[in-house]
Design a protein around this motif. Structure first.
Motif, PDB file in Angstrom:
ATOM      1  N   GLY A   1       0.835  -1.187   0.000  1.00 43.46           N
ATOM      2  CA  GLY A   1       0.000   0.000   0.000  1.00 43.46           C
ATOM      3  C   GLY A   1       0.869   1.236   0.000  1.00 43.46           C
ATOM      4  N   SER A   2       0.256   2.378   0.246  1.00 46.82           N
ATOM      5  CA  SER A   2       1.025   3.619   0.223  1.00 46.82           C
ATOM      6  C   SER A   2       1.875   3.808   1.476  1.00 46.82           C
ATOM      7  N   HIS A   3       1.448   3.245   2.603  1.00 48.62           N
ATOM      8  CA  HIS A   3       2.198   3.395   3.849  1.00 48.62           C
ATOM      9  C   HIS A   3       2.610   2.068   4.471  1.00 48.62           C
ATOM     10  N   LEU A   4       1.973   0.976   4.037  1.00 49.48           N
ATOM     11  CA  LEU A   4       2.173  -0.317   4.679  1.00 49.48           C
ATOM     12  C   LEU A   4       2.435  -1.412   3.646  1.00 49.48           C
ATOM     13  N   MET A   5       3.053  -2.486   4.107  1.00 50.19           N
ATOM     14  CA  MET A   5       3.158  -3.700   3.319  1.00 50.19           C
ATOM     15  C   MET A   5       2.585  -4.829   4.173  1.00 50.19           C
ATOM     16  N   LEU A   6       1.729  -5.630   3.553  1.00 48.80           N
ATOM     17  CA  LEU A   6       1.036  -6.697   4.257  1.00 48.80           C
ATOM     18  C   LEU A   6       1.506  -8.028   3.701  1.00 48.80           C
ATOM     19  N   ARG A   7       1.829  -8.952   4.579  1.00 48.93           N
ATOM     20  CA  ARG A   7       2.160 -10.322   4.191  1.00 48.93           C
ATOM     21  C   ARG A   7       1.159 -11.232   4.891  1.00 48.93           C
TER      22      ARG A   7
ATOM     23  N   GLY B   1       1.437  -9.821  13.440  1.00 42.41           N
ATOM     24  CA  GLY B   1       2.727  -9.269  13.832  1.00 42.41           C
ATOM     25  C   GLY B   1       2.908  -7.914  13.177  1.00 42.41           C
ATOM     26  N   ILE B   2       3.542  -6.993  13.877  1.00 45.47           N
ATOM     27  CA  ILE B   2       3.760  -5.638  13.373  1.00 45.47           C
ATOM     28  C   ILE B   2       5.254  -5.353  13.397  1.00 45.47           C
ATOM     29  N   VAL B   3       5.781  -4.853  12.257  1.00 47.61           N
ATOM     30  CA  VAL B   3       7.206  -4.576  12.128  1.00 47.61           C
ATOM     31  C   VAL B   3       7.390  -3.124  11.712  1.00 47.61           C
ATOM     32  N   VAL B   4       8.215  -2.404  12.484  1.00 52.82           N
ATOM     33  CA  VAL B   4       8.594  -1.033  12.126  1.00 52.82           C
ATOM     34  C   VAL B   4      10.105  -0.951  12.290  1.00 52.82           C
ATOM     35  N   SER B   5      10.823  -0.833  11.184  1.00 49.88           N
ATOM     36  CA  SER B   5      12.280  -0.848  11.256  1.00 49.88           C
ATOM     37  C   SER B   5      12.839   0.540  11.551  1.00 49.88           C
ATOM     38  N   LYS B   6      14.111   0.582  11.843  1.00 49.20           N
ATOM     39  CA  LYS B   6      14.774   1.853  12.098  1.00 49.20           C
ATOM     40  C   LYS B   6      14.942   2.667  10.827  1.00 49.20           C
ATOM     41  N   LYS B   7      14.749   2.042   9.669  1.00 48.03           N
ATOM     42  CA  LYS B   7      14.779   2.802   8.418  1.00 48.03           C
ATOM     43  C   LYS B   7      13.608   3.789   8.360  1.00 48.03           C
ATOM     44  N   VAL B   8      12.500   3.421   8.993  1.00 42.67           N
ATOM     45  CA  VAL B   8      11.329   4.299   9.013  1.00 42.67           C
ATOM     46  C   VAL B   8      11.600   5.514   9.887  1.00 42.67           C
TER      47      VAL B   8
ATOM     48  N   LEU C   1     -13.781 -12.706   9.041  1.00 43.49           N
ATOM     49  CA  LEU C   1     -12.415 -13.018   8.633  1.00 43.49           C
ATOM     50  C   LEU C   1     -12.221 -14.528   8.519  1.00 43.49           C
ATOM     51  N   LYS C   2     -11.383 -14.943   7.584  1.00 44.91           N
ATOM     52  CA  LYS C   2     -11.031 -16.348   7.457  1.00 44.91           C
ATOM     53  C   LYS C   2     -10.261 -16.782   8.692  1.00 44.91           C
ATOM     54  N   SER C   3     -10.310 -18.050   9.021  1.00 45.86           N
ATOM     55  CA  SER C   3      -9.539 -18.550  10.162  1.00 45.86           C
ATOM     56  C   SER C   3      -8.190 -19.049   9.673  1.00 45.86           C
ATOM     57  N   GLY C   4      -7.234 -19.118  10.580  1.00 45.85           N
ATOM     58  CA  GLY C   4      -5.911 -19.626  10.250  1.00 45.85           C
ATOM     59  C   GLY C   4      -5.021 -18.630   9.535  1.00 45.85           C
ATOM     60  N   LEU C   5      -5.290 -17.363   9.688  1.00 45.45           N
ATOM     61  CA  LEU C   5      -4.476 -16.340   9.038  1.00 45.45           C
ATOM     62  C   LEU C   5      -3.284 -15.960   9.897  1.00 45.45           C
ATOM     63  N   GLN C   6      -2.153 -15.786   9.261  1.00 43.89           N
ATOM     64  CA  GLN C   6      -0.994 -15.192   9.905  1.00 43.89           C
ATOM     65  C   GLN C   6      -0.644 -13.962   9.095  1.00 43.89           C
ATOM     66  N   ILE C   7      -0.682 -12.802   9.740  1.00 46.37           N
ATOM     67  CA  ILE C   7      -0.513 -11.530   9.055  1.00 46.37           C
ATOM     68  C   ILE C   7       0.661 -10.786   9.659  1.00 46.37           C
ATOM     69  N   VAL C   8       1.557 -10.289   8.797  1.00 44.14           N
ATOM     70  CA  VAL C   8       2.647  -9.419   9.235  1.00 44.14           C
ATOM     71  C   VAL C   8       2.481  -8.089   8.508  1.00 44.14           C
ATOM     72  N   VAL C   9       2.386  -7.010   9.272  1.00 41.05           N
ATOM     73  CA  VAL C   9       2.261  -5.666   8.713  1.00 41.05           C
ATOM     74  C   VAL C   9       3.585  -4.953   8.927  1.00 41.05           C
TER      75      VAL C   9
ATOM     76  N   ASP D   1      -5.397   2.586   4.587  1.00 36.94           N
ATOM     77  CA  ASP D   1      -4.416   1.787   3.854  1.00 36.94           C
ATOM     78  C   ASP D   1      -4.503   0.313   4.262  1.00 36.94           C
ATOM     79  N   LEU D   2      -4.641   0.052   5.550  1.00 39.79           N
ATOM     80  CA  LEU D   2      -4.736  -1.324   6.033  1.00 39.79           C
ATOM     81  C   LEU D   2      -6.004  -2.006   5.527  1.00 39.79           C
ATOM     82  N   MET D   3      -7.128  -1.309   5.537  1.00 38.38           N
ATOM     83  CA  MET D   3      -8.372  -1.910   5.076  1.00 38.38           C
ATOM     84  C   MET D   3      -8.306  -2.225   3.577  1.00 38.38           C
ATOM     85  N   ILE D   4      -7.683  -1.345   2.801  1.00 36.03           N
ATOM     86  CA  ILE D   4      -7.507  -1.601   1.376  1.00 36.03           C
ATOM     87  C   ILE D   4      -6.640  -2.848   1.165  1.00 36.03           C
ATOM     88  N   LEU D   5      -5.566  -2.957   1.947  1.00 31.04           N
ATOM     89  CA  LEU D   5      -4.681  -4.115   1.817  1.00 31.04           C
ATOM     90  C   LEU D   5      -5.376  -5.412   2.234  1.00 31.04           C
ATOM     91  N   LEU D   6      -6.199  -5.353   3.273  1.00 33.33           N
ATOM     92  CA  LEU D   6      -6.927  -6.548   3.697  1.00 33.33           C
ATOM     93  C   LEU D   6      -7.913  -6.993   2.618  1.00 33.33           C
TER      94      LEU D   6
END
Length: 120
Positions: A26-32, A45-52, A81-89, A105-110
């Motif tokens: 998305g414009s601000h996020l990446m969803l896996r 899981g939520i990841v925010v690196s020091k690059k940000v 929502l479907k069951s058994g999802l593993q999501i990393v933002v 942005d998150l809702m669009i990605l979902l």
């Protein structure tokens, strides 16, 4: 704070999602997203690196906002929502988007990831 059963914690779990999950940008996020049959709960899981941002205050703000958005989504839309999802933002933006921009942005990605029961 997300409920304990909805948190992705272990390094192996993150690595599995990174290796086998589908990516959506998305414009601000990446969803896996990885759909597993072994675990019925939705794990996030939520990841925010020091690059940000070099400032921990900024990184923690992103994490707090994303956790609040996911709490709202899980409480209102858990049955859809479907069951058994593993999501990393992962936050990918250098700027400082507000709460509403992150939420949109998150809702669009979902929706792109088709994590809803009816496929949309």
């Amino acid at each position: 704070m997300l409920p304990s059963q909805n948190r992705l914690r272990r390094r192996e779990d993150f690595a599995k999602v990174y290796a086998n999950g589908d990516r959506f940008r998305g414009s601000h996020l990446m969803l896996r997203v990885l759909v597993t049959q072994a675990e019925p709960d939705i794990k996030i899981g939520i990841v925010v690196s020091k690059k940000v941002s070099k400032l921990a205050v900024s990184r923690n703000r992103f994490k707090r906002q994303l956790r609040a958005i996911f709490r709202q989504v899980l409480s209102q839309l858990r049955s859809q929502l479907k069951s058994g999802l593993q999501i990393v933002v992962t936050v990918t933006t250098q700027g400082q988007p507000n709460y509403q921009q992150l939420c949109d942005d998150l809702m669009i990605l979902l929706k792109k990831a088709k994590v809803w029961q009816n496929g949309s």
